[in-house]
Design an enzyme around this catalytic site. Structure first.
Site, mmCIF file in Angstrom:
data_model
loop_
_atom_site.group_PDB
_atom_site.id
_atom_site.type_symbol
_atom_site.label_atom_id
_atom_site.label_comp_id
_atom_site.label_asym_id
_atom_site.label_seq_id
_atom_site.Cartn_x
_atom_site.Cartn_y
_atom_site.Cartn_z
ATOM 1 N N LYS A 22 0.841 -1.212 0.000
ATOM 2 C CA LYS A 22 0.000 0.000 0.000
ATOM 3 C C LYS A 22 0.866 1.249 0.000
ATOM 4 O O LYS A 22 0.631 2.176 -0.771
ATOM 5 C CB LYS A 22 -0.890 -0.014 1.252
ATOM 6 C CG LYS A 22 -1.464 1.348 1.630
ATOM 7 C CD LYS A 22 -2.290 1.295 2.897
ATOM 8 C CE LYS A 22 -1.565 1.526 4.178
ATOM 9 N NZ LYS A 22 -1.215 2.923 4.499
ATOM 10 N N ASN A 23 1.878 1.266 0.872
ATOM 11 C CA ASN A 23 2.646 2.507 1.018
ATOM 12 C C ASN A 23 3.580 2.766 -0.163
ATOM 13 O O ASN A 23 4.045 3.897 -0.349
ATOM 14 C CB ASN A 23 3.417 2.505 2.347
ATOM 15 C CG ASN A 23 2.474 2.683 3.526
ATOM 16 O OD1 ASN A 23 1.301 3.008 3.346
ATOM 17 N ND2 ASN A 23 2.973 2.450 4.725
ATOM 18 N N CYS A 116 -3.788 12.676 13.153
ATOM 19 C CA CYS A 116 -4.522 11.415 13.081
ATOM 20 C C CYS A 116 -4.270 10.641 14.362
ATOM 21 O O CYS A 116 -3.574 11.125 15.250
ATOM 22 C CB CYS A 116 -4.136 10.621 11.842
ATOM 23 S SG CYS A 116 -2.581 9.809 11.963
ATOM 24 N N ARG A 121 0.854 15.030 12.736
ATOM 25 C CA ARG A 121 1.561 14.634 11.510
ATOM 26 C C ARG A 121 1.787 15.875 10.673
ATOM 27 O O ARG A 121 1.076 16.123 9.699
ATOM 28 C CB ARG A 121 0.771 13.552 10.767
ATOM 29 C CG ARG A 121 0.429 12.429 11.692
ATOM 30 C CD ARG A 121 0.552 11.053 11.251
ATOM 31 N NE ARG A 121 1.201 10.650 10.073
ATOM 32 C CZ ARG A 121 0.762 9.661 9.309
ATOM 33 N NH1 ARG A 121 -0.366 9.065 9.614
ATOM 34 N NH2 ARG A 121 1.438 9.276 8.261
ATOM 35 N N ASP A 314 5.673 0.887 11.821
ATOM 36 C CA ASP A 314 4.435 0.221 11.392
ATOM 37 C C ASP A 314 4.348 -1.236 11.860
ATOM 38 O O ASP A 314 3.342 -1.908 11.600
ATOM 39 C CB ASP A 314 4.306 0.276 9.853
ATOM 40 C CG ASP A 314 4.097 1.689 9.341
ATOM 41 O OD1 ASP A 314 3.786 2.580 10.157
ATOM 42 O OD2 ASP A 314 4.256 1.913 8.126
ATOM 43 N N ARG A 406 -8.043 -0.587 5.805
ATOM 44 C CA ARG A 406 -7.261 0.405 5.067
ATOM 45 C C ARG A 406 -5.946 -0.194 4.561
ATOM 46 O O ARG A 406 -5.416 0.240 3.536
ATOM 47 C CB ARG A 406 -6.944 1.602 5.965
ATOM 48 C CG ARG A 406 -8.144 2.473 6.264
ATOM 49 C CD ARG A 406 -7.712 3.699 7.029
ATOM 50 N NE ARG A 406 -6.473 4.184 6.477
ATOM 51 C CZ ARG A 406 -5.461 4.676 7.190
ATOM 52 N NH1 ARG A 406 -5.544 4.780 8.499
ATOM 53 N NH2 ARG A 406 -4.365 5.085 6.611
HETATM 54 C C1 EPZ Z 1 4.720 7.096 6.012
HETATM 55 O O1 EPZ Z 1 3.978 8.196 6.535
HETATM 56 C C2 EPZ Z 1 3.791 5.916 6.014
HETATM 57 N N1 EPZ Z 1 2.601 6.221 5.225
HETATM 58 C C3 EPZ Z 1 3.391 5.565 7.445
HETATM 59 O O2 EPZ Z 1 2.633 4.367 7.398
HETATM 60 C C4 EPZ Z 1 4.653 5.301 8.263
HETATM 61 O O3 EPZ Z 1 4.295 5.063 9.607
HETATM 62 C C5 EPZ Z 1 5.583 6.512 8.189
HETATM 63 O O4 EPZ Z 1 5.869 6.813 6.797
HETATM 64 C C6 EPZ Z 1 6.913 6.285 8.887
HETATM 65 O O5 EPZ Z 1 7.574 5.180 8.334
HETATM 66 C C7 EPZ Z 1 2.618 6.049 3.911
HETATM 67 O O6 EPZ Z 1 3.635 5.705 3.316
HETATM 68 C C8 EPZ Z 1 1.360 6.271 3.172
HETATM 69 P P1 EPZ Z 1 6.836 10.595 7.763
HETATM 70 P P2 EPZ Z 1 4.569 9.676 6.410
HETATM 71 O O7 EPZ Z 1 6.624 11.884 7.056
HETATM 72 O O8 EPZ Z 1 5.406 9.783 5.209
HETATM 73 C C9 EPZ Z 1 7.718 13.782 11.211
HETATM 74 C C10 EPZ Z 1 0.853 2.931 7.963
HETATM 75 O O9 EPZ Z 1 0.513 2.415 9.047
HETATM 76 N N2 EPZ Z 1 7.462 14.778 10.159
HETATM 77 O O10 EPZ Z 1 7.976 9.741 7.317
HETATM 78 O O11 EPZ Z 1 3.430 10.608 6.549
HETATM 79 C C11 EPZ Z 1 6.464 12.962 11.548
HETATM 80 O O12 EPZ Z 1 5.637 13.629 12.480
HETATM 81 C C12 EPZ Z 1 1.275 4.388 7.875
HETATM 82 O O13 EPZ Z 1 0.841 2.339 6.874
HETATM 83 C C13 EPZ Z 1 7.729 16.095 10.401
HETATM 84 O O14 EPZ Z 1 8.172 16.482 11.496
HETATM 85 O O15 EPZ Z 1 5.470 9.753 7.691
HETATM 86 C C14 EPZ Z 1 7.076 11.697 12.082
HETATM 87 O O16 EPZ Z 1 7.482 11.879 13.405
HETATM 88 C C15 EPZ Z 1 0.960 5.168 9.094
HETATM 89 N N3 EPZ Z 1 7.481 17.007 9.408
HETATM 90 C C16 EPZ Z 1 8.319 11.508 11.216
HETATM 91 O O17 EPZ Z 1 8.615 12.812 10.697
HETATM 92 C C17 EPZ Z 1 7.020 16.626 8.177
HETATM 93 O O18 EPZ Z 1 6.840 17.492 7.304
HETATM 94 C C18 EPZ Z 1 8.158 10.538 10.056
HETATM 95 O O19 EPZ Z 1 6.967 10.869 9.315
HETATM 96 C C19 EPZ Z 1 6.762 15.268 7.942
HETATM 97 C C20 EPZ Z 1 7.000 14.353 8.952
#
Ligand code: EPZ
Length: 446
Positions: A22-23, A116, A121, A314, A406
């Protein structure tokens, strides 16, 4: 609203294949917005998140043909560049259309996703990255509005307080494929889903090197074309299935197991005493066949979630459920989403001894969990409750299974084929029936 009724204590055995990721698929569908010509994606999972993304792509003017696990996407120059809140609020990952829309149309309007269940996020790194490519960004009525007459390559640092950002890297990498000159993303996310996206973009005519490392180099080009791409197997689903075998004292053979992408998880599973045996040592480790067995006499373990190649956030919840059965105390530390612990209180309802302090949870191993009514609150937390239900004594009912749907394609069918006993039922209808029978028997309502 659907729920699961799980009769625990069944040993899983048999053979199962892992679906596409999915991701990986979601940002690849978004990237198709940049192509002149049809994009064919293969090995897509059937999930509600994919259906939501299809809805968004159609709203953006993309022609979509969905046939089983194949998806054909074709965008024309007169598509829309507005991703409305109505859709973005159903799926946070919709933010990954921002970079592709900006690259294709020179403008994009995408509703700002809210927080969420797994915590705040923010998308500040996405925006900072696109600004570094020359985009002008403002917020208008809850929407991110981005404009750029011509994106220009540059050096962009994408590190944040919790590491890099996966979808932020996807957004900037996509936009940079159409920028003038060379872009270097420093502190890029190294996750396999980013590598798979780069493979797809390169087959569309982009020039990307270094994906999978913290420095990605992108040489901009003027046009991207259609392609035919096979989505990689889902490493999170693969690990969940491996834990399902281990927690039921099972013997399950998993095909298309992305061993290469799961080395941190395999390491921790082996530390607890779970056996993972490769049955095809000569095949590439990205898609191998692995037999997972366990006597469920497990040793405790410590693990900390980290960006790839560390232990994935995850899989934190699912691994925590397994550690409930270890002989001793385990420590789980969450370093990506420090509030991602909604499953803890639900596991406690089933007899788990789990104590949270901030971003750390101590799991005191117990010999047994006992079935109970529990509630799913997020995708991976739901999977951890399903695993607990498989191993618990008696019956577990899980409400709000839409969270699970999902990211797992009819998980109950997949697990039942291995010997589990899981029934999907309509929670509202059942509650209505039981309220009716309470009224007719005169049971007092307090
Ligand atoms: C991806 O989300 C995945 N989603 C998530 O999977 C996964 O948990 C996450 O990466 C981490 O591996 C998809 O790929 C669709 P991030 P993403 O931006 O990209 C902080 C699941 O269960 N951050 O890598 O949205 C954030 O708060 C889902 O399948 C900032 O500070 O996550 C977090 O602490 C849930 N500023 C860390 O970085 C930003 O602009 C990593 O988040 C963006 C993120």
């Amino acid at each position: 609203m659907d729920g699961f009724r799980i009769t625990g204590g069944k040993r899983l055995s048999g053979r199962i294949r892992v679906d596409g990721s999915k991701n990986a698929a979601l940002p690849q569908m978004a990237a198709a917005l940049m192509a002149k010509g049809p994009v064919q994606l293969r090995n897509l999972p059937r999930l509600s998140d994919i259906d939501n993304m299809v809805r968004l792509m159609k709203e953006l003017g993309c022609k979509v043909e969905h046939d089983g696990s194949d998806l054909r996407l074709e965008t024309s120059d007169d598509g829309s560049w507005h991703a409305r809140y109505d859709i973005v609020k159903t799926m946070r990952a919709s933010i990954c259309v921002l970079g592709p829309l900006l690259a294709r149309y020179g403008q994009a309007r995408v509703a700002m996703p809210g927080g969420c269940a797994i915590g705040d996020r923010p998308v500040d790194l996405h925006l900072r990255g696109l600004e570094a490519l020359g985009a002008k960004i403002e917020l208008d009525g809850g929407d991110i509005v981005a404009r750029a007459d011509r994106l220009k390559g540059g050096t962009i640092f994408l590190g944040g307080p919790f590491g890099s950002t996966v979808l932020g890297t996807a957004n900037v990498m996509c936009a940079a494929t159409r920028a003038e000159g060379v872009t270097i993303i420093e502190s890029a996310a190294c996750e396999p889903e980013i590598q798979d996206l780069a493979v797809m973009l390169n087959s569309m005519g982009a020039s990307i090197s270094g994906a999978g490392t913290p420095r990605i180099t992108i040489r901009g080009c003027t046009e991207l074309y259609g392609c035919d791409h096979q989505v990689m197997p889902d490493r999170i689903v693969a690990a969940t299935l491996a834990i399902a075998s281990a927690i039921t004292n099972g013997d399950v053979t998993i095909e298309d197991f992305p061993m290469d992408h799961l080395l941190a998880v395999v390491d921790r599973l082996q530390a607890t005493g779970v056996r993972l045996e490769r049955l095809d040592p000569l095949e590439p480790a990205g898609r191998c066949t692995v037999k997972v067995t366990s006597e469920r006499r497990l040793k405790p373990a410590l693990f900390t979630t980290q960006p790839y190649p560390g232990f994935p956030t995850d899989i934190q919840a699912q691994m925590m459920t397994l550690l409930c059965f270890a002989d001793g105390n385990s420590i789980v530390t969450e370093k990506i989403f420090p509030d991602r612990f909604l499953h803890v209180s639900e596991l406690t309802r089933m007899g788990a001894l789990v104590y949270r302090q901030g971003g750390t949870v101590v799991v005191q191993g117990v010999n047994r969990l006992v079935g109970a009514p529990v509630m799913a609150s997020d995708l991976r937390g739901s999977a951890s409750l399903v695993l607990a239900g498989l191993a618990a004594e008696g019956t577990t009912t899980i409400s709000r299974i839409y969270h699970l749907d999902r990211g797992y394609s009819r998980l109950e069918d997949q697990l039942n084929a291995l010997g589990a006993d899981i029934e999907r039922f309509d929670v509202d209808a059942e509650e209505a029936r039981s309220a009716e029978s309470d009224c007719s028997t005169g049971t007092p309502v307090t």
